[in-house]
Design an enzyme around this catalytic site. Structure first.
Site, short mmCIF file in Angstrom:
data_model
loop_
_atom_site.label_atom_id
_atom_site.label_comp_id
_atom_site.label_asym_id
_atom_site.label_seq_id
_atom_site.Cartn_x
_atom_site.Cartn_y
_atom_site.Cartn_z
N LYS A 37 1.41 -1.24 0.31
CA LYS A 37 -0.27 -0.06 0.09
C LYS A 37 0.84 1.16 0.63
O LYS A 37 1.48 1.35 1.19
CB LYS A 37 -0.42 0.07 1.35
CG LYS A 37 -1.72 1.27 1.08
CD LYS A 37 -2.61 1.73 2.75
CE LYS A 37 -1.51 2.86 2.72
NZ LYS A 37 -1.62 4.32 1.87
N GLU A 96 10.64 1.63 10.46
CA GLU A 96 11.51 3.00 10.05
C GLU A 96 10.98 3.97 10.10
O GLU A 96 9.66 4.13 9.87
CB GLU A 96 12.03 2.53 9.19
CG GLU A 96 12.83 1.54 8.46
CD GLU A 96 14.39 1.74 9.63
OE1 GLU A 96 14.19 2.67 9.98
OE2 GLU A 96 14.59 0.64 9.25
N CYS A 128 14.19 11.23 6.24
CA CYS A 128 14.67 10.83 8.01
C CYS A 128 15.41 11.17 8.63
O CYS A 128 16.31 10.70 9.74
CB CYS A 128 13.62 9.29 8.07
SG CYS A 128 14.17 8.37 6.68
N GLU A 165 10.76 15.51 15.43
CA GLU A 165 10.76 15.23 14.32
C GLU A 165 9.70 16.66 13.29
O GLU A 165 8.70 16.42 13.38
CB GLU A 165 11.22 14.38 13.88
CG GLU A 165 11.21 14.16 12.24
CD GLU A 165 11.08 12.64 11.62
OE1 GLU A 165 9.91 12.22 11.53
OE2 GLU A 165 12.02 12.33 11.00
P1 ADP Z 1 3.27 10.18 7.28
O1 ADP Z 1 2.20 10.76 6.06
O2 ADP Z 1 3.68 11.36 8.23
O3 ADP Z 1 4.69 9.57 6.32
P2 ADP Z 1 2.19 7.99 8.29
O4 ADP Z 1 2.53 7.37 9.11
O5 ADP Z 1 0.99 8.61 8.00
O6 ADP Z 1 2.84 9.00 7.85
O7 ADP Z 1 1.87 7.46 6.72
C1 ADP Z 1 2.64 6.39 6.46
C2 ADP Z 1 2.12 5.55 5.73
O8 ADP Z 1 1.23 5.16 6.68
C3 ADP Z 1 0.70 5.77 4.15
O9 ADP Z 1 1.35 4.97 3.78
C4 ADP Z 1 -0.21 5.89 5.84
O10 ADP Z 1 -1.04 5.37 4.74
C5 ADP Z 1 0.09 4.51 6.18
N1 ADP Z 1 -0.82 4.76 7.51
C6 ADP Z 1 -1.54 5.77 8.01
N2 ADP Z 1 -2.19 5.13 9.55
C7 ADP Z 1 -2.52 3.85 9.24
C8 ADP Z 1 -2.89 3.03 9.97
N3 ADP Z 1 -4.07 3.12 11.01
N4 ADP Z 1 -2.84 1.97 9.39
C9 ADP Z 1 -2.19 1.34 8.45
N5 ADP Z 1 -1.18 1.94 7.40
C10 ADP Z 1 -1.68 3.68 7.90
#
Ligand code: ADP
Length: 478
Positions: A172, A247, A281, A380
């Site tokens: 995803k 990470e 990062c 961060e």
């Molecule tokens: P950022 O957008 O700041 O890089 P996120 O942690 O929000 O950090 O996003 C990193 C990935 O995790 C994205 O692909 C996002 O869609 C996904 N993500 C966000 N929320 C969830 C969740 N509850 N479960 C699984 N994946 C998630």
């Protein structure tokens, strides 16, 4: 406008809704509309991956080599075109984006070779006539969740080892930048993999991502993203005994000692803190400078930061592209305000910039006279914002460097072998750089950190085998 589809069980599958992929350098420019998968398509992808895993885990290593080598070759051959797409959707400059695409290609090439080098051990037993062999096997179905800041390299460094070691994949990508992963998927779809070995579903983290985390058929999850989401991944996976690897963030220090080559140190600071718009990062967000060169270093860095050319990611001569989106821009602005309120001295930048096209442009911000308790030195920011801290000597610099909840990367600029060796030993970060920026790493060696930055075994290089395989110990009596 046609809609780019999800890839499930060897087929392109449409969805009811779409995600608009918007160019951060020009918000009038829609890169494309990408199908938004929901829970049911994610479950279909998991089912396909589970089914394919039954045979792919025993697949011939030459077939795996050929597929990965094909993917790597095509990425490298198309790096200019794919780099343009990446710069357009994510906002890093075109040379940075082409570099990232090339890295993705090299990673596939590296793991093509690794399929031919999967090793085990054979040992004598303590029991007479018995031998013991230890082999590595695929984990099974791997769920991959990626962030927006490296839209092709991070998917590559998770997909390539997953496939190399015989796993099947459901990935995803981040909602903001589905285009590069979609283009990568299109290449993978022609690599000769059996249906279901590789699946890609675009959509929301809470829906698609959470479905991957909760499904018992997903044996392992590799995640890169924020600390908050990382905690959710950890909670969901540990609750059902799935393997996981995280990470997350960094608050990476770069120490500059008074014996440093000052021009090289300035280059390391400028690159590490601001290139890729600070959205790495591994960015050097805390510059820790020895007192006797503090004024000279800070003054020169200030001049260089103020001279950085901020503009359209695709325009020639742009050094710093836009911030990825409004939400990230708001977060950067919030931290600039926090820094001022905390009493840090904003030397330059922080303000919004107008360019020919509407985009998320911000002047790189440099704070001096900061201390390590300030929020701008602890949290961060993930944008073009860096701080300068003063240290009286090497030991104080090292203790400031280590005084953080994170531990991804750390650097030092010095001409002293003794100081650099001492720093390499004392640093609590997972990656240590001497006379180099804290960001910018090779593709064939481990990547990862300590403390709040990472969890689980290392990514990349041969160390990736630890996550993407499980070990079997077999005893035989002849
Ligand atoms: P950022 O957008 O700041 O890089 P996120 O942690 O929000 O950090 O996003 C990193 C990935 O995790 C994205 O692909 C996002 O869609 C996904 N993500 C966000 N929320 C969830 C969740 N509850 N479960 C699984 N994946 C998630």
């Amino acid at each position: 406008m046609s809609i780019f589809k999800n890839y499930i069980n060897g087929e392109w599958v449409a969805a009811d809704n779409a995600i608009s992929n918007i160019n951060p350098s020009n918000t009038n420019d829609i890169v494309g509309e990408y199908a938004r998968a929901g829970q049911s398509q994610t479950l279909d992808a998991i089912a396909a991956a589970e089914d394919a895993s039954k045979t792919w885990r025993y697949s011939n290593i030459q077939a795996r080599f050929d597929a990965l080598d094909f993917i790597g070759s095509e990425i490298l051959a198309r790096k200019a075109e794919l780099g343009e797409l990446l710069a357009r959707e994510e906002g890093k400059t075109l040379p940075e984006a082409i570099g990232e695409v090339a890295r993705a290609g090299q990673i596939f090439k590296f793991f093509a070779g690794e399929t031919l080098r999967i090793q085990g051990d054979m040992l004598a037993s303590v029991r007479p006539g018995v031998t013991v062999d230890v082999t590595r096997e695929a984990v099974g179905v791997v769920g991959i969740i990626t962030p927006w800041n490296f839209p092709i390299a991070i998917p590559a460094w998770k997909i390539a080892p997953a496939l190399a070691y015989g796993n099947t994949v459901v990935i995803k990508p981040a909602e903001l930048v589905p285009g590069s992963t979609w283009a990568l998927t299109e290449i993978i779809s022609r690599a000769g993999l059996p249906n279901g070995v590789f699946n890609m579903v675009m959509g929301a983290g809470r829906e698609v991502g959470q479905t991957l985390l909760d499904d018992p058929r997903v044996n392992a999850v590799s995640f890169t993203g924020s600390v908050g989401t990382g905690s959710r991944v950890a909670a969901a996976c540990s609750a059902r005994n799935a393997k996981y690897q995280l990470e997350m963030g960094g608050k990476n220090p770069l120490i500059v000692l008074n014996d440093a080559d000052i021009d090289n140190a300035l280059g390391c600071a400028l690159n590490g803190a601001f290139f890729s718009t600070g959205q790495r990062c591994t960015a050097s967000s805390r510059l820790i400078v020895e007192a006797s060169v503090y004024d000279e270093f800070t003054e020169k860095l200030h001049a260089q930061v103020a001279g950085l050319k901020v503009g359209d990611a695709l325009a020639e001569g742009t050094q710093i592209g836009p911030v990825v989106d409004q939400r990230q821009l708001d977060q950067n602005q919030k931290y600039v305000d926090i820094g001022k309120q905390e009493g840090a001295n904003l030397l330059c930048g922080g303000e919004l910039l107008e360019r020919e096209t509407p985009g998320f442009y911000m002047a790189p911000a440099l704070f001096a006279d900061t201390n390590n308790d300030m929020r701008i030195n602890r949290e961060e920011i993930f944008g073009p914002v860096a701080t300068v801290l003063k240290a009286n000597n090497l030991d104080e610099a090292i203790s400031l460097a280590n005084d953080t909840d994170f531990g991804l990367s750390a650097g030092i600029c010095t001409t002293s072998l003794k100081s650099s060796n001492h720093f390499k030993q004392m640093s609590r970060a997972g990656m240590v750089m001497v006379n180099l920026p804290t960001a910018g790493v090779d593709y064939h060696v481990p990547f990862g950190g300590t403390k709040g930055s990472s969890y689980g075994s290392r990514e990349q290089g041969r160390y990736a085998a630890e996550f993407y395989t499980t070990v079997k110990t077999a005893y035989s009596l002849a």
